[in-house]
Every structure is written in structure tokens, then in C-alpha cells.
Design an enzyme around this catalytic site. Sequence first.
Site, PDB file in Angstrom:
ATOM      1  CE  LYS A  37      -2.218   0.454   3.843  1.00  0.00           C
ATOM      2  NZ  LYS A  37      -1.702   1.662   4.485  1.00  0.00           N
ATOM      3  NE  ARG A  55      -3.820   1.053  10.483  1.00  0.00           N
ATOM      4  CZ  ARG A  55      -2.742   1.590   9.911  1.00  0.00           C
ATOM      5  NH1 ARG A  55      -2.830   2.707   9.251  1.00  0.00           N
ATOM      6  NH2 ARG A  55      -1.603   0.986   9.987  1.00  0.00           N
ATOM      7  NE  ARG A  62       7.225  -3.452   6.360  1.00  0.00           N
ATOM      8  CZ  ARG A  62       5.973  -3.015   6.161  1.00  0.00           C
ATOM      9  NH1 ARG A  62       5.587  -2.683   4.965  1.00  0.00           N
ATOM     10  NH2 ARG A  62       5.147  -2.921   7.148  1.00  0.00           N
ATOM     11  NE  ARG A  76       6.604   1.024   9.891  1.00  0.00           N
ATOM     12  CZ  ARG A  76       5.367   1.087   9.413  1.00  0.00           C
ATOM     13  NH1 ARG A  76       5.169   1.417   8.154  1.00  0.00           N
ATOM     14  NH2 ARG A  76       4.337   0.798  10.170  1.00  0.00           N
ATOM     15  NE  ARG A  88       2.034  -2.243  11.859  1.00  0.00           N
ATOM     16  CZ  ARG A  88       2.755  -2.271  10.756  1.00  0.00           C
ATOM     17  NH1 ARG A  88       3.855  -2.982  10.710  1.00  0.00           N
ATOM     18  NH2 ARG A  88       2.393  -1.595   9.713  1.00  0.00           N
TER      19      ARG A  88
HETATM   20  P1  AMP Z   1       1.168   2.753   9.206  1.00  0.00           P
HETATM   21  O1  AMP Z   1       2.425   3.439   8.795  1.00  0.00           O
HETATM   22  O2  AMP Z   1      -0.021   3.196   8.385  1.00  0.00           O
HETATM   23  O3  AMP Z   1       1.299   1.259   9.233  1.00  0.00           O
HETATM   24  O4  AMP Z   1       0.852   3.216  10.694  1.00  0.00           O
HETATM   25  C1  AMP Z   1       1.749   2.951  11.756  1.00  0.00           C
HETATM   26  C2  AMP Z   1       1.009   2.976  13.078  1.00  0.00           C
HETATM   27  O5  AMP Z   1       0.395   4.269  13.268  1.00  0.00           O
HETATM   28  C3  AMP Z   1      -0.148   2.000  13.197  1.00  0.00           C
HETATM   29  O6  AMP Z   1       0.271   0.693  13.577  1.00  0.00           O
HETATM   30  C4  AMP Z   1      -1.014   2.669  14.270  1.00  0.00           C
HETATM   31  O7  AMP Z   1      -0.465   2.493  15.548  1.00  0.00           O
HETATM   32  C5  AMP Z   1      -0.877   4.136  13.895  1.00  0.00           C
HETATM   33  N1  AMP Z   1      -1.922   4.571  12.930  1.00  0.00           N
HETATM   34  C6  AMP Z   1      -1.741   5.002  11.653  1.00  0.00           C
HETATM   35  N2  AMP Z   1      -2.901   5.302  11.062  1.00  0.00           N
HETATM   36  C7  AMP Z   1      -3.859   5.037  11.990  1.00  0.00           C
HETATM   37  C8  AMP Z   1      -5.286   5.128  12.007  1.00  0.00           C
HETATM   38  N3  AMP Z   1      -5.963   5.525  10.929  1.00  0.00           N
HETATM   39  N4  AMP Z   1      -5.925   4.785  13.152  1.00  0.00           N
HETATM   40  C9  AMP Z   1      -5.267   4.398  14.258  1.00  0.00           C
HETATM   41  N5  AMP Z   1      -3.939   4.282  14.316  1.00  0.00           N
HETATM   42  C10 AMP Z   1      -3.236   4.593  13.192  1.00  0.00           C
END
Ligand code: AMP
Length: 189
Positions: free
Chosen positions: A13, A88, A127, A134, A145
Site C-alpha cells: 500500500k 482504519r 521487511r 521502523r 498489527r
Molecule cells: P502505518 O504506517 O499506516 O502502518 O501506521 C503505523 C502505526 O500508526 C499503526 O500501527 C497505528 O499504531 C498508527 N496509525 C496510523 N494510522 C492510523 C489510524 N488511521 N488509526 C489508528 N492508528 C493509526
Amino acid sequence: MRIVILGAPGAGKGTQAVFVAERYGIPHVSTGEILRQAVAVQSAVGLKAKQYMDRGDLVPDQVLVELVRDRITQDDCTPGFLLDGFPRTLPQAEALAVLLEELVKPLTHVVELKVPDQVLMERIRGRAGQGSGRSDDNDEVVARRLKVYWEQTAPVSKYYSENGSLVVIDGLGTVEEVQTRIVDQLGGK
Ligand code: AMP
């Protein structure tokens, strides 16, 4: 264009979101990136979000809805935006619908990248092994996750398939192959 891109962790994504935003000349609004930035500068939002992110849990909906509202009402989002990582949860999807209705700016496309579970696990392990940089890419947090994804985020695609025009795209193949499929769906520009 106002686009939402959906996909499980490891579906590709993030990579495709960068491409789509560039191709169509719209800001790439990644809530994960915005939160990581907030953590890095230790803002109030960052301090609150860090504990959830480190565990692989979702940051509370209210924090995200406010953050997205602030971001998509900025001037650079006038021509549109690509939302990556949001919504999400179902409450986030519903809050986004209300917000966009207020702004009289409905979504134009919802795209989901689909990859079989087995492939997701392999990609994510790769990854983590390479050290993505990260802090939430170690095995335990990755498993968390994925679980959170299936429980809280998968219903969001169902929501869009019932309330809008969800387009499911096969996420297998090379990055270029997937790009071509996305452009076929979104239209050339
Ligand atoms: P991502 O880079 O999109 O995988 O986001 C990394 C982390 O940020 C996630 O595992 C959540 O802890 C938090 N996060 C990002 N977007 C959201 C969202 N829309 N709702 C809740 N937590 C989020």
C-alpha cells in the site's frame, strides 16, 4: 481526486500510494507518517500516540479524525488527496463520510490492494529481517498489527463495498504490474 487506499500490512500500500499521489498530482496523506513525525518531534499528539504504535495497536479514533480533518482542509488538498492508513476502523470511516459531506467533497475512489495472507506474512517477515528502520517492524508487533488489521480494519472494506465504489486490485506481481492495474482503474492522466 479524493482517494482512499486500503490494504493489509505488507500489501504494498505505501509504495503504491506514493506512486498514485505523484501520478495524479495530489498530496499523499499517510497517517502513519504524520504520527511518526509527531512522535519524532514529541508533540502532544506524538506523546499520546507512541505507546499505541510501539505495541502495534491503533491510536484512538478521535486523535486520528482530528488529525485528518486538519490535514485535508489545508490548501494543498484543494485539488484532492490520497489517504493512506486512514480510515482504519468503522468509526473512522463514518467520521470521514460526515466530514467530507460537510466539505461537500465526497471520495472519488476507494482502492483496495489484495494479497493472500501467506504472501503478506512472507513479505512482512522479509521487511522485518532487512531492518526497515521502523520500531514497529519486529515479529511480535507485526503479528499484533495483522491481528488488529483483521479485527478492526478489514470491516472498512466491507463498509466501502456496501456504501460506495470499492475497487479491489490484485496486489500480486511486480510493483509496475500493480501500478498498471491501479491506473487502469483510476483512469489515465
Ligand atoms: P502505518 O504506517 O499506516 O502502518 O501506521 C503505523 C502505526 O500508526 C499503526 O500501527 C497505528 O499504531 C498508527 N496509525 C496510523 N494510522 C492510523 C489510524 N488511521 N488509526 C489508528 N492508528 C493509526
